[in-house]
Design an enzyme around this catalytic site. Structure first.
Site, PDB file in Angstrom:
ATOM      1  N   HIS A  45       0.871  -1.200   0.000  1.00 50.44           N
ATOM      2  CA  HIS A  45       0.000   0.000   0.000  1.00 50.44           C
ATOM      3  C   HIS A  45       0.897   1.235   0.000  1.00 50.44           C
ATOM      4  O   HIS A  45       1.493   1.577   1.020  1.00 50.44           O
ATOM      5  CB  HIS A  45      -0.910   0.009   1.235  1.00 50.44           C
ATOM      6  CG  HIS A  45      -1.881   1.169   1.234  1.00 50.44           C
ATOM      7  ND1 HIS A  45      -3.218   0.999   1.569  1.00 50.44           N
ATOM      8  CD2 HIS A  45      -1.735   2.491   0.962  1.00 50.44           C
ATOM      9  CE1 HIS A  45      -3.833   2.174   1.498  1.00 50.44           C
ATOM     10  NE2 HIS A  45      -2.950   3.099   1.135  1.00 50.44           N
ATOM     11  N   HIS A  47       1.608   5.382  -1.723  1.00 51.33           N
ATOM     12  CA  HIS A  47       1.268   6.556  -2.541  1.00 51.33           C
ATOM     13  C   HIS A  47       2.550   7.155  -3.088  1.00 51.33           C
ATOM     14  O   HIS A  47       3.426   7.557  -2.316  1.00 51.33           O
ATOM     15  CB  HIS A  47       0.525   7.601  -1.707  1.00 51.33           C
ATOM     16  CG  HIS A  47      -0.750   7.071  -1.134  1.00 51.33           C
ATOM     17  ND1 HIS A  47      -1.952   7.135  -1.801  1.00 51.33           N
ATOM     18  CD2 HIS A  47      -1.007   6.422   0.031  1.00 51.33           C
ATOM     19  CE1 HIS A  47      -2.887   6.556  -1.068  1.00 51.33           C
ATOM     20  NE2 HIS A  47      -2.352   6.113   0.047  1.00 51.33           N
ATOM     21  N   LYS A 131      -9.184  -0.242  -6.513  1.00 53.23           N
ATOM     22  CA  LYS A 131      -9.275   0.382  -5.190  1.00 53.23           C
ATOM     23  C   LYS A 131     -10.615   1.079  -5.005  1.00 53.23           C
ATOM     24  O   LYS A 131     -11.026   1.891  -5.834  1.00 53.23           O
ATOM     25  CB  LYS A 131      -8.135   1.407  -5.033  1.00 53.23           C
ATOM     26  CG  LYS A 131      -8.103   2.148  -3.712  1.00 53.23           C
ATOM     27  CD  LYS A 131      -7.691   1.253  -2.549  1.00 53.23           C
ATOM     28  CE  LYS A 131      -7.829   1.933  -1.188  1.00 53.23           C
ATOM     29  NZ  LYS A 131      -6.707   2.830  -0.882  1.00 53.23           N
ATOM     30  N   HIS A 168     -10.521   1.274   1.145  1.00 53.45           N
ATOM     31  CA  HIS A 168     -10.346   2.248   2.226  1.00 53.45           C
ATOM     32  C   HIS A 168     -11.619   2.128   3.059  1.00 53.45           C
ATOM     33  O   HIS A 168     -12.671   2.617   2.659  1.00 53.45           O
ATOM     34  CB  HIS A 168     -10.161   3.666   1.693  1.00 53.45           C
ATOM     35  CG  HIS A 168     -10.034   4.681   2.800  1.00 53.45           C
ATOM     36  ND1 HIS A 168      -8.850   5.299   3.120  1.00 53.45           N
ATOM     37  CD2 HIS A 168     -10.939   5.132   3.716  1.00 53.45           C
ATOM     38  CE1 HIS A 168      -9.025   6.102   4.168  1.00 53.45           C
ATOM     39  NE2 HIS A 168     -10.299   6.015   4.545  1.00 53.45           N
ATOM     40  N   HIS A 206      -4.943  -0.561   5.422  1.00 54.03           N
ATOM     41  CA  HIS A 206      -4.513   0.199   6.605  1.00 54.03           C
ATOM     42  C   HIS A 206      -5.486   0.072   7.780  1.00 54.03           C
ATOM     43  O   HIS A 206      -6.057   1.055   8.225  1.00 54.03           O
ATOM     44  CB  HIS A 206      -4.220   1.666   6.259  1.00 54.03           C
ATOM     45  CG  HIS A 206      -5.261   2.397   5.433  1.00 54.03           C
ATOM     46  ND1 HIS A 206      -6.613   2.263   5.626  1.00 54.03           N
ATOM     47  CD2 HIS A 206      -5.129   3.297   4.421  1.00 54.03           C
ATOM     48  CE1 HIS A 206      -7.255   3.033   4.780  1.00 54.03           C
ATOM     49  NE2 HIS A 206      -6.376   3.670   4.031  1.00 54.03           N
ATOM     50  N   ASP A 279       1.307   2.651   3.505  1.00 56.08           N
ATOM     51  CA  ASP A 279       0.460   3.826   3.298  1.00 56.08           C
ATOM     52  C   ASP A 279       1.311   5.093   3.332  1.00 56.08           C
ATOM     53  O   ASP A 279       0.824   6.168   3.703  1.00 56.08           O
ATOM     54  CB  ASP A 279      -0.677   3.886   4.331  1.00 56.08           C
ATOM     55  CG  ASP A 279      -1.751   4.903   3.945  1.00 56.08           C
ATOM     56  OD1 ASP A 279      -1.838   5.254   2.760  1.00 56.08           O
ATOM     57  OD2 ASP A 279      -2.498   5.345   4.844  1.00 56.08           O
TER      58      ASP A 279
HETATM   59  C1  NCD Z   1      -3.636   8.983   1.933  1.00 54.90           C
HETATM   60  C2  NCD Z   1      -3.102  10.013   0.938  1.00 54.90           C
HETATM   61  O1  NCD Z   1      -2.583  11.031   1.359  1.00 54.90           O
HETATM   62  O2  NCD Z   1      -3.194   9.761  -0.271  1.00 54.90           O
HETATM   63  N1  NCD Z   1      -3.777   9.608   3.210  1.00 54.90           N
HETATM   64  C3  NCD Z   1      -3.899   8.988   4.416  1.00 54.90           C
HETATM   65  O3  NCD Z   1      -4.109   9.678   5.417  1.00 54.90           O
HETATM   66  N2  NCD Z   1      -3.818   7.682   4.543  1.00 54.90           N
HETATM   67  C4  NCD Z   1      -4.938   8.446   1.417  1.00 54.90           C
HETATM   68  C5  NCD Z   1      -5.390   7.149   2.072  1.00 54.90           C
HETATM   69  O4  NCD Z   1      -4.661   6.161   2.058  1.00 54.90           O
HETATM   70  O5  NCD Z   1      -6.502   7.105   2.602  1.00 54.90           O
HETATM   71 ZN    ZN Z   2      -3.294   5.067   1.435  1.00 50.31          ZN
HETATM   72 ZN    ZN Z   3      -6.935   5.053   2.538  1.00 49.96          ZN
END
Ligand code: NCD
Ligand code: ZN
Ligand code: ZN
Length: 379
Positions: A45, A47, A131, A168, A206, A279
């Site tokens: 997971h 970003h 997702k 999510h 998460h 995450d």
């Molecule tokens: C994530 C993001 O910034 O893209 N933020 C977070 O607080 N986890 C988005 C997500 O995973 O929900």
């Molecule tokens: Zn995330």
């Molecule tokens: Zn998320």
């Protein structure tokens, strides 16, 4: 390992956990191994963003992790197979020279996603999952879905094609308490979904609560969960430690100590349903240190080290490899990595920030001491 001391309080050998007021010191614990070897891990997971931010952060993940499930919450979202393939190419183009890293792409489920798109995604070698963002639940989720009923043909197509659904898991009704949203979503949406689509593989992303950990542990092997470093190391006190701490704000929000303990137990007991998913979610400092700060914690530069901290704490380092390197690959039906990495027992200070100034990104556990350092690959 956390042990009940003479006062009944939990003991820890981690000075930073002590500082956060979670534990008390004076623990007498077994020595930690000097060196740990494990299969190269994957991040299930992640970003990575796009453009300049992508270039800045991709190396921090690729230095350790062989593969990562890359989340599609760009603006506009990565909603089609063609967009996911383009995005994968943009990622691969900026991976530092000499580093092997494979982005595993995901599609953003929207009201427009069609069963034909699911067929295309399945046929593509780069797309590995779809997702689900409840509309408005988190960063860049305005294109997310409002109800699942209209999506039945798409979810049935995913079930047929055996393409996993990543979730999510938070409710979005404005009146729902922010600390209860995961549980409300689990009871009202996720559990019914898992029951209705009985062949669909689902990752509860998460997870943050004892309820979520119990649900996944009790579900069949087609339901998995990722767990982040912050939800294993911190409870919600960390958001308010001596003042408001925007760099401890993520969604789903940190929960109670009992929830954290349940997540640690789930991650460290060897259950194959739980796997590493950082995450890691970079936001420029000025967007977090603001009147309405963004949700997301950037952990990539200290990710494997943070998990090692948790497993060291539990005397469970021998099970770190399953969680970090085997369980996720097995769930996604991908081969386990053959390369191996080394973690060395050595106190070291984590970096505080990626870059400088308002565009910099604060790193998780900024400047604290870690007891394991990434020591490169086994030759
Ligand atoms: C994530 C993001 O910034 O893209 N933020 C977070 O607080 N986890 C988005 C997500 O995973 O929900
Ligand atoms: Zn995330
Ligand atoms: Zn998320």
């Amino acid at each position: 390992m956390l042990r009940a001391g003479p006062t009944g309080k939990l003991q820890s050998r981690n000075p930073d956990a002590l500082r956060l007021g979670l534990f008390e010191s004076d623990a007498v614990l077994s020595p930690l191994p000097d060196r740990l070897e494990l299969s190269r891990p994957d991040d299930w997971h992640l970003h990575l963003r796009d453009g300049a931010m992508l270039e800045r952060v991709v190396g921090a993940t690729a230095r350790v992790f062989a593969r990562a499930i890359v989340m599609p919450n760009l603006d506009p979202p990565v909603a089609t197979t063609a967009q996911a393939e383009d995005y994968a190419a943009r990622i691969s183009a900026v991976v530092p020279d000499g580093v092997a890293f494979t982005p595993l792409m995901t599609l953003y489920l929207t009201g427009e996603t069609s069963p034909e798109e699911i067929a295309r995604a399945t046929a593509s070698p780069v797309v590995h999952a779809v997702k689900l963002y409840p509309k408005g639940a988190t960063t860049n989720s305005s294109a997310g879905v409002e109800g699942l009923d209209a999506l039945a043909p798409v979810l049935e197509a995913m079930e047929r094609h055996d393409l996993p659904l990543l979730v999510h898991g938070e409710s979005t009704a404005p009146g729902d308490d922010v600390f209860d949203r995961e549980r409300i979503f689990l009871e009202g949406t996720l559990a019914p979904l898992v029951e209705r689509y009985e062949g669909l593989r689902v990752v509860f992303e998460h997870i943050t609560t004892a309820d979520a950990a119990a649900f996944v542990a009790e579900s069949s092997s087609r339901v998995g969960a990722t767990i982040t470093p912050q939800h294993l190391l911190l409870n919600r006190n960390a958001i308010f430690e001596g003042g408001i701490r925007p760099h401890h704000y993520c969604l789903p929000i940190l929960k109670r100590e009992g929830d954290r303990e349940a997540l640690v137990a789930a991650a460290t007991r060897g259950d194959p349903s739980f796997f590493l998913g950082t995450d890691s979610a970079p936001h420029a400092r000025h967007t977090k240190e603001a009147p309405c700060g963004c949700a997301g914690i950037y952990s990539a530069p200290v990710a494997i080290e943070s998990y090692a901290e948790v497993f060291a704490e539990e005397d469970a380092l021998q099970r770190l490899e399953g969680f970090a390197s085997h369980h996720g690959a097995d769930f996604y039906r991908l081969p386990r990595n053959e390369e191996r990495i080394v973690l060395l027992r050595e106190d070291w200070q984590g970096p505080e920030s990626e870059g400088e100034g308002p565009e910099s990104v604060e790193v998780f556990w900024a400047g604290r001491t870690f007891r394991y350092r990434f020591g490169g690959f086994v030759r």
